[in-house]
Design an enzyme around this catalytic site. Structure first.
Site, PDB file in Angstrom:
ATOM      1  N   SER A 329       1.101  -1.105  -0.055  1.00 35.65           N
ATOM      2  CA  SER A 329       0.000  -0.111  -0.074  1.00 35.65           C
ATOM      3  C   SER A 329       0.748   1.200   0.120  1.00 35.65           C
ATOM      4  O   SER A 329       1.397   1.659  -1.013  1.00 35.65           O
ATOM      5  CB  SER A 329      -0.970  -0.122   1.236  1.00 35.65           C
ATOM      6  N   LYS A 354      -1.423  -3.929  -2.923  1.00 38.97           N
ATOM      7  CA  LYS A 354      -2.336  -3.357  -2.521  1.00 38.97           C
ATOM      8  C   LYS A 354      -2.551  -1.957  -3.262  1.00 38.97           C
ATOM      9  O   LYS A 354      -2.113  -0.967  -2.793  1.00 38.97           O
ATOM     10  CB  LYS A 354      -2.555  -3.322  -1.249  1.00 38.97           C
ATOM     11  N   GLN A 358      -9.149   3.133   1.230  1.00 39.14           N
ATOM     12  CA  GLN A 358     -10.505   3.166   1.960  1.00 39.14           C
ATOM     13  C   GLN A 358     -10.760   4.430   2.761  1.00 39.14           C
ATOM     14  O   GLN A 358      -9.501   5.066   3.140  1.00 39.14           O
ATOM     15  CB  GLN A 358     -10.274   1.767   3.045  1.00 39.14           C
TER      16      GLN A 358
END
Length: 499
Positions: A329, A354, A358
């Site tokens: 991420s 990733k 979110q």
């Protein structure tokens, strides 16, 4: 029925998460962008603030506008039918929470989850100075609780947990079917308490049992070092995660290293599972000049926002980035940006993969929805989700870095031929002994190597691997890995740096 409970699909733009498991409470939306999307975000924020002041009919109209005219009445009807007619007693709060969880489950997205008030309180601990547990970042991959990376110096790291380990059981109880946060709540616990994990590891045919003692897990995220190579001084900054203070700590560390006269820099994000977008953003703005974006963000409509720094001149020394399969991420944002926008080499192995973003959406009663709203793209527009960032210079660590915990159900001895023997042979070889082979056959050379190891470690000299010998092997391998003396990836990063 309260309108807030009925219309649970309100999208309130409040906070951004980039951790692979969402272990960090998010903060305000991305910040200044290069286009008009920032104004749209501000308007959404204002709408959210004014929502509570609307009448019930106005609230309903607002929500139905967000939902595109979806038949909310059907949900309300189902709620009433169940509550009024079910033979099984139906608790109103359970029905509401079940409806939210059910909607999120249909998305088939492991990163979109619902957290009740209690779970949210545990979730909040991850931005405090420390928390108690085993110290492993986990995610849901193919409906299995999967380790992204152990935290530096944690019980999970010391016990040998590795990226992509899948947790099957906690204290003998299966976690199959649990959502991520229910599984995490079983794994976490008070300092000093014991927990036994049954894990499935890629490349290992049998499940492994790992015993851990929970401890305080400090959230120190930045570590520095200096190294000499060919008479040149290199600074090393290791970032273990991106939390609220990471960018500040990084800036201070960089100034200190530059004050010491470093001639090159290695940024190490191996095992870093991600964290807050804003912190990786602030770090990148110290290296990527303003002539190109360092990251792009795409919404569900395909609209893209590009993010730029205000930096005019790049650093006057070379830089390399270190990553591995545990880098996820926000770490991947950093590696991708440094390579594509900065032209710097990325050394190591392919990262986790990733590429979604979110946001936390508070529901007003302490519970929260964490919903995937965006995908992030590299400066050149590449989406690395489930693909990972490819290193420009690929380097594997020595084989013993990837060995499994030693599990001894029956003593390993001469003429055995099994996977556990292969694991022991690789450990022996990594510690400087000569087992003769590493194919799983317990040969005379392996017996001699075990006997020599036992003699030098003060163990009973049997030439066989019992629980005590296996435990000592594992202990010394962990020490060897953590010492960094045979860190091929770091050595290559330094070599690349000055070439």
């Amino acid at each position: 029925m309260n309108v807030r409970a009925r219309f649970v699909a309100i999208i309130v733009v409040l906070a951004v998460l980039l951790g692979a498991a969402g272990s960090y409470v998010g903060i305000q939306y991305f910040g200044t962008t290069s286009n008009e999307n920032s104004d749209q975000t501000a308007n959404a924020d204002q709408d959210a603030e004014n929502f509570a002041d609307l009448s019930e009919d106005e609230q309903k109209e607002f929500i139905e506008g967000l939902s595109g005219g979806a038949d909310i009445e059907k949900v309300e009807q189902a709620f009433s039918v169940i509550q009024e007619n079910s033979l099984i007693e139906a608790d109103e709060n359970q029905l509401i929470e079940g409806a939210i969880e059910g909607m999120l489950d249909t998305l088939d997205d492991p990163y979109s989850t619902y957290m009740d008030k209690e779970t949210m309180e545990e979730f909040d601990q991850s931005i405090e100075s420390s928390f108690q547990g085993i110290g492993a970042e986990v995610s849901m991959v193919n409906e299995k609780v999967t380790v992204v990376a152990p935290i530096k110096g944690s019980p999970a790291e010391e016990a040998g947990l590795k990226p992509n380990d899948q947790i099957l059981e906690v204290d003998g109880e299966s976690v199959e079917g649990l959502d991520l946060y229910d599984a995490v709540s079983k794994i976490r616990g008070e300092k000093g308490s014991e927990v036994v994990l049954t894990i499935e590891r890629p490349g290992s045919s049998d499940p492994l049992t790992v015993e851990l003692v929970r401890d305080d897990i400090p959230l120190e995220t930045v570590y520095t070092d200096t190294k000499e190579i060919d008479g040149k001084k290199a600074g090393v900054i290791e970032i273990t995660s991106f939390s609220e203070k990471t960018s500040t700590e990084f800036e201070e560390a960089l100034k200190e290293l530059e004050g010491e006269g470093i001639e090159g820099l290695v940024i190490d994000v191996r095992g870093n599972p991600g964290g807050l977008f804003t912190d990786v953003q602030e770090i990148l703005e110290q290296f990527i000049t303003d002539d190109q974006p360092y990251v792009q963000v795409e919404d569900s409509q395909g609209e893209k926002s590009e993010y730029y720094s205000e930096l005019k001149e790049r650093k006057d020394y070379p830089i390399t980035v270190l990553q591995d399969e545990g880098s996820a991420s926000a770490s991947e944002i950093l590696a991708g940006a440094m390579n594509e926008a900065g032209g710097y080499d990325v050394v190591g192995t392919k990262s986790f993969g990733k590429g979604t973003v979110q946001q936390t959406i508070p529901m007003g009663d302490g519970s929260t929805i964490k919903l995937t709203l965006y995908k992030w793209l590299t400066p050149e527009g590449n989406w690395i989700h489930e693909e990972g960032v490819e290193p420009t210079v690929e380097v594997e660590q020595p084989e013993y870095f990837y060995t499994n915990p030693v599990e001894i159900e029956e003593t390993l001895k001469f003429d055995d031929n099994k996977e556990q023997v292969e694991n022991v042979q690789v450990m022996l070889e990594g510690l400087g002994y000569e087992p003769g082979r590493t194919d799983g056959y317990f040969s005379e050379a392996t017996e001699a190597a075990v006997s020599k190891f036992q003699a030098e470690e003060g163990l009973s000299q049997t030439g066989e691997v019992d629980e005590e010998t296996g435990g000592k092997l594992q202990e010394l391998i962990v020490e060897e890995v953590r010492s960094g003396e045979n860190d091929r990836q770091m050595d290559k990063a330094l070599e690349v740096l000055f070439n």
